[in-house]
Write a protein that holds these residues in place. Structure first.
Motif, PDB file in Angstrom:
ATOM      1  N   ASN A   1     -11.996  11.515  -1.580  1.00  0.00           N
ATOM      2  CA  ASN A   1     -10.579  11.837  -1.731  1.00  0.00           C
ATOM      3  C   ASN A   1     -10.107  11.661  -3.162  1.00  0.00           C
ATOM      4  O   ASN A   1      -9.185  12.331  -3.607  1.00  0.00           O
ATOM      5  CB  ASN A   1      -9.740  10.944  -0.825  1.00  0.00           C
ATOM      6  CG  ASN A   1      -9.936  11.281   0.629  1.00  0.00           C
ATOM      7  OD1 ASN A   1     -10.307  12.403   0.948  1.00  0.00           O
ATOM      8  ND2 ASN A   1      -9.716  10.330   1.493  1.00  0.00           N
TER       9      ASN A   1
ATOM     10  N   CYS B   1      -6.238   7.319   0.429  1.00  0.00           N
ATOM     11  CA  CYS B   1      -5.905   8.380  -0.521  1.00  0.00           C
ATOM     12  C   CYS B   1      -6.261   9.785  -0.034  1.00  0.00           C
ATOM     13  O   CYS B   1      -6.498  10.674  -0.855  1.00  0.00           O
ATOM     14  CB  CYS B   1      -6.563   8.141  -1.872  1.00  0.00           C
ATOM     15  SG  CYS B   1      -5.910   6.722  -2.718  1.00  0.00           S
ATOM     16  N   TYR B   2      -6.303  10.021   1.265  1.00  0.00           N
ATOM     17  CA  TYR B   2      -6.550  11.384   1.735  1.00  0.00           C
ATOM     18  C   TYR B   2      -5.297  12.221   1.519  1.00  0.00           C
ATOM     19  O   TYR B   2      -4.211  11.821   1.917  1.00  0.00           O
ATOM     20  CB  TYR B   2      -6.923  11.387   3.217  1.00  0.00           C
ATOM     21  CG  TYR B   2      -7.178  12.772   3.746  1.00  0.00           C
ATOM     22  CD1 TYR B   2      -8.317  13.466   3.372  1.00  0.00           C
ATOM     23  CD2 TYR B   2      -6.278  13.399   4.604  1.00  0.00           C
ATOM     24  CE1 TYR B   2      -8.561  14.743   3.835  1.00  0.00           C
ATOM     25  CE2 TYR B   2      -6.507  14.676   5.066  1.00  0.00           C
ATOM     26  CZ  TYR B   2      -7.655  15.346   4.675  1.00  0.00           C
ATOM     27  OH  TYR B   2      -7.889  16.609   5.132  1.00  0.00           O
TER      28      TYR B   2
ATOM     29  N   TRP C   1      -0.599   7.317  -5.194  1.00  0.00           N
ATOM     30  CA  TRP C   1      -2.064   7.331  -5.086  1.00  0.00           C
ATOM     31  C   TRP C   1      -2.703   6.262  -5.939  1.00  0.00           C
ATOM     32  O   TRP C   1      -3.704   5.671  -5.548  1.00  0.00           O
ATOM     33  CB  TRP C   1      -2.604   8.722  -5.416  1.00  0.00           C
ATOM     34  CG  TRP C   1      -1.941   9.753  -4.561  1.00  0.00           C
ATOM     35  CD1 TRP C   1      -1.043  10.692  -4.964  1.00  0.00           C
ATOM     36  CD2 TRP C   1      -2.054   9.906  -3.143  1.00  0.00           C
ATOM     37  NE1 TRP C   1      -0.600  11.417  -3.895  1.00  0.00           N
ATOM     38  CE2 TRP C   1      -1.198  10.969  -2.775  1.00  0.00           C
ATOM     39  CE3 TRP C   1      -2.785   9.241  -2.155  1.00  0.00           C
ATOM     40  CZ2 TRP C   1      -1.064  11.384  -1.460  1.00  0.00           C
ATOM     41  CZ3 TRP C   1      -2.659   9.663  -0.842  1.00  0.00           C
ATOM     42  CH2 TRP C   1      -1.805  10.718  -0.514  1.00  0.00           C
TER      43      TRP C   1
ATOM     44  N   ARG D   1      -2.248   3.062  -4.038  1.00  0.00           N
ATOM     45  CA  ARG D   1      -3.155   2.972  -2.895  1.00  0.00           C
ATOM     46  C   ARG D   1      -4.583   2.730  -3.329  1.00  0.00           C
ATOM     47  O   ARG D   1      -5.378   2.168  -2.584  1.00  0.00           O
ATOM     48  CB  ARG D   1      -3.072   4.241  -2.053  1.00  0.00           C
ATOM     49  CG  ARG D   1      -1.793   4.244  -1.269  1.00  0.00           C
ATOM     50  CD  ARG D   1      -1.722   5.374  -0.292  1.00  0.00           C
ATOM     51  NE  ARG D   1      -0.422   5.301   0.380  1.00  0.00           N
ATOM     52  CZ  ARG D   1       0.162   6.317   0.971  1.00  0.00           C
ATOM     53  NH1 ARG D   1      -0.436   7.486   1.001  1.00  0.00           N
ATOM     54  NH2 ARG D   1       1.311   6.174   1.550  1.00  0.00           N
TER      55      ARG D   1
ATOM     56  N   ASN E   1       0.823  -1.198   0.000  1.00  0.00           N
ATOM     57  CA  ASN E   1       0.000   0.000   0.000  1.00  0.00           C
ATOM     58  C   ASN E   1       0.861   1.255   0.000  1.00  0.00           C
ATOM     59  O   ASN E   1       0.379   2.349   0.237  1.00  0.00           O
ATOM     60  CB  ASN E   1      -0.893  -0.046   1.245  1.00  0.00           C
ATOM     61  CG  ASN E   1      -2.090   0.851   1.102  1.00  0.00           C
ATOM     62  OD1 ASN E   1      -2.124   1.901   1.707  1.00  0.00           O
ATOM     63  ND2 ASN E   1      -3.047   0.475   0.297  1.00  0.00           N
TER      64      ASN E   1
ATOM     65  N   MET F   1      -6.159   6.950   6.930  1.00  0.00           N
ATOM     66  CA  MET F   1      -6.610   8.017   6.034  1.00  0.00           C
ATOM     67  C   MET F   1      -5.726   8.091   4.804  1.00  0.00           C
ATOM     68  O   MET F   1      -6.207   8.286   3.687  1.00  0.00           O
ATOM     69  CB  MET F   1      -6.603   9.360   6.768  1.00  0.00           C
ATOM     70  CG  MET F   1      -7.779   9.511   7.715  1.00  0.00           C
ATOM     71  SD  MET F   1      -7.631  10.958   8.767  1.00  0.00           S
ATOM     72  CE  MET F   1      -8.042  12.252   7.630  1.00  0.00           C
ATOM     73  N   GLU F   2      -4.419   7.935   5.001  1.00  0.00           N
ATOM     74  CA  GLU F   2      -3.505   7.949   3.858  1.00  0.00           C
ATOM     75  C   GLU F   2      -3.775   6.766   2.950  1.00  0.00           C
ATOM     76  O   GLU F   2      -3.749   6.892   1.735  1.00  0.00           O
ATOM     77  CB  GLU F   2      -2.059   7.887   4.358  1.00  0.00           C
ATOM     78  CG  GLU F   2      -1.556   9.204   4.854  1.00  0.00           C
ATOM     79  CD  GLU F   2      -0.083   9.340   4.566  1.00  0.00           C
ATOM     80  OE1 GLU F   2       0.614   8.311   4.557  1.00  0.00           O
ATOM     81  OE2 GLU F   2       0.368  10.472   4.358  1.00  0.00           O
ATOM     82  N   ALA F   3      -4.052   5.613   3.565  1.00  0.00           N
ATOM     83  CA  ALA F   3      -4.318   4.414   2.775  1.00  0.00           C
ATOM     84  C   ALA F   3      -5.565   4.606   1.922  1.00  0.00           C
ATOM     85  O   ALA F   3      -5.736   3.967   0.904  1.00  0.00           O
ATOM     86  CB  ALA F   3      -4.478   3.203   3.686  1.00  0.00           C
TER      87      ALA F   3
END
Lengths: 281, 268
Positions: free
Chosen positions: A117, B226-227, A85, A88, A61, B222-224
């Motif tokens: 997002n 895509c934030y 991105w 992920r 990830n 949150m990063e996972a």
């Protein structure tokens, strides 16, 4: 079948530093691991605590980057910043603690967080949220607060949350470790459904053997290396070796193994209770 | 101990006020607060009270919920009332020993108490009829212009959202830690300020550690997903003004005009 994950000679070191920033020690968490996973597979990665399985998962990830070697997710190198991105989104991750990964105050808002997002237009977000919640059978809870749900339900919301990002692959890092047995069953059931119906690649990281019996392939990790690999039947035939890796085999397998040692004629690698009953009668 | 803490005190029901855009409600509340500070005669107060009662009736929130919100400031109201009652100088109507009540004192005391009550009830209409999420969304969009002077409006709104989400979780955790520490002999009922403060240490240290751990996990999750900040983000529930917001604005402007004309003694 296309390859979704390709790991080549991955090596990862955790570097411990003292207060001045000098290197105190290096722990190699993942040591020279290579494996490939095809689209649509259900793969389980087993290992006891500290075997490096979670570290491996975090590479998929782009949360951690390889010290050496390469990790390709959907053909993209995770160590390149421009790919983060996309990686992920292609390989979404579900974590252990359901409370610490739900952001929204209402179930549907949390599921919408990922698509928001990604910049998905509003009407499409609603479509995706509805589809994702239905896929994990949580649609009737869409306007509830996550705080009112059970552990298994929360974890299913987390899965819906990554599902709404339309990933090709879902990585689950010990998703059932904090759940009770019925919650575990719910989550595993939901994962199998997604794998079968939506053809989503599942990579399940766990130390619970019972959860891996439905996998297409199991990798057993020990001290950062892949110690065993094969189908569940192949893996669970080697009860002695698993024991030496500090892993417990499923109860039915254990019973069959002991019976066979005592002279009852049984095949190797029995996985479920039903199978055992079938062979015994 | 923490059960009766209501921060997101949203009252889930359908009413014309519930359906208004959060931004309209916020601006409306600001107008109401301004009006309460502006009026200085009893006609003005009557207008404000009548307006408040009408708003409550339209919102269909039972009045007892409003009154509940007043509990926290009852002490403040009593103090403000008594101070004004006894300390304002003027025409004496009653006196005993060193205490004396003046006509002006009664007048300011009543106005002060009324003002406080109206402020609290007026703003609680907003919090009772708006979900915390749409409230933060509304504030984010209202304060967006502050981006120009480099105030990270989106990030602040996101922090508020996350804080609201974690309040019940941390409350539960605090309960657990308290019980665990009590089982080990920590006395939370200790008398005396210093002792009480000391007994908080075995509660706060584990709570903070766990809060940091949770923050770390949440940031990763949150990063996972895509934030990457507010840029390029779309909204699942975008805010939109409707015709009823325009009506609400008109009503509030009319109300403010009434308050200015009759509530400030312009006609006297």
């Amino acid at each position: 079948m296309s390859k979704i994950v390709e790991i080549k000679k991955l090596l990862f070191d955790y570097i411990r530093r003292d207060e001045e920033g000098n290197v105190e020690g290096i722990t190699t968490a993942v040591d020279n691991v290579s494996l490939t996973i095809s689209q649509g597979d259900f793969v389980a990665i087993l290992g006891h605590n500290g075997s490096g399985k979670s570290t491996l998962a975090k590479h998929l990830n782009a949360i951690l980057y390889p010290t050496e070697g390469t990790v390709l997710v959907d053909g993209k190198d995770t160590s390149e910043e421009d790919n983060i991105w996309e990686v992920r989104q292609a390989a979404s991750m579900v974590f252990q603690n359901p409370d610490n990964q739900i952001i929204g105050q209402i179930v549907e808002e949390d599921v919408g967080f990922g698509p928001e997002n990604l910049g998905v237009p509003t009407p499409m977000i609603w479509e995706r949220v509805e589809k994702a919640l239905k896929a994990v059978n949580m649609y009737q809870f869409r306007s509830k607060s996550p705080n009112r749900l059970s552990g298994g339900q929360k974890q299913r919301v987390s899965i819906a949350g990554v599902l709404a990002m339309q990933p090709k692959c879902i990585v689950l890092d010990e998703p059932t470790a904090m759940l009770d047995p019925s919650g575990r069953e719910e989550v595993i059931e939901a994962i199998r459904e997604l794998n079968k119906k939506e053809n989503i690649t599942i990579i399940l990281i766990t130390h619970n053997m019972e959860e891996t019996i439905y996998a297409d392939k199991i990798y057993v990790m020990d001290e950062g290396k892949i110690a065993m690999e094969g189908t569940p039947r192949e893996i669970f035939s080697e009860v002695e070796k698993l024991k030496s890796l500090r892993l417990n085999v499923p109860q039915a397998t254990m019973l069959a193994y002991e019976l066979k040692k005592a002279g009852v004629p049984l095949p190797d690698g029995i996985l479920t209770k039903e199978e055992l009953i079938c062979h015994l009668s | 101990m923490f059960k009766d803490m209501t921060l997101g005190q949203y009252y889930p029901i359908d009413s014309p006020i519930h359906r208004l855009d959060a931004r309209s409600k916020f601006v409306g509340t600001v107008i109401y607060i301004v009006s309460v500070f502006m009026v200085n005669n009893y006609i003005g107060y009557l207008i404000a009270i009548a307006a408040l009662l009408t708003f409550i009736a339209i919102s269909r929130v039972p009045i007892k919920f409003m009154v509940k919100g007043m509990k926290s400031i009852v002490v403040l109201m009593i103090f403000a009332g008594l101070f004004n009652l006894f300390l304002v100088q003027g025409e004496v109507v009653w006196s005993w020993w060193i205490l004396s009540i003046t006509k002006e004192g009664i007048d300011t005391a009543i106005k002060m108490v009324l003002r406080l009550a109206l402020l609290i009830m007026g703003s609680s209409i907003m919090t009772l009829t708006t979900t915390p999420t749409s409230l933060t969304d509304g504030l984010e969009s209202l304060f967006k212009p502050l981006n120009v002077i480099k105030i990270p409006v989106h990030e602040i709104a996101m922090m508020m959202t996350i804080a609201l989400r974690f309040i019940p979780i941390l409350t539960e955790e605090m309960d657990k830690i308290m019980k665990a520490q009590m089982a080990r002999g920590v006395d939370f009922e200790a008398k005396g300020l210093i002792k009480k403060a000391k007994s908080m240490i075995p509660l706060l240290v584990p709570l903070f550690i766990s809060a940091f751990r949770r923050a770390n996990d949440l940031a990763m999750a949150m990063e996972a997903r895509c934030y990457r900040g507010g840029k390029g983000r779309t909204k699942m529930k975008p805010l939109k003004y409707h015709w009823n917001d325009a009506v609400a604005f008109l009503i509030m402007c009319g109300y403010l005009a009434l308050c200015i004309i009759f509530g400030r003694g312009v006609l006297e």
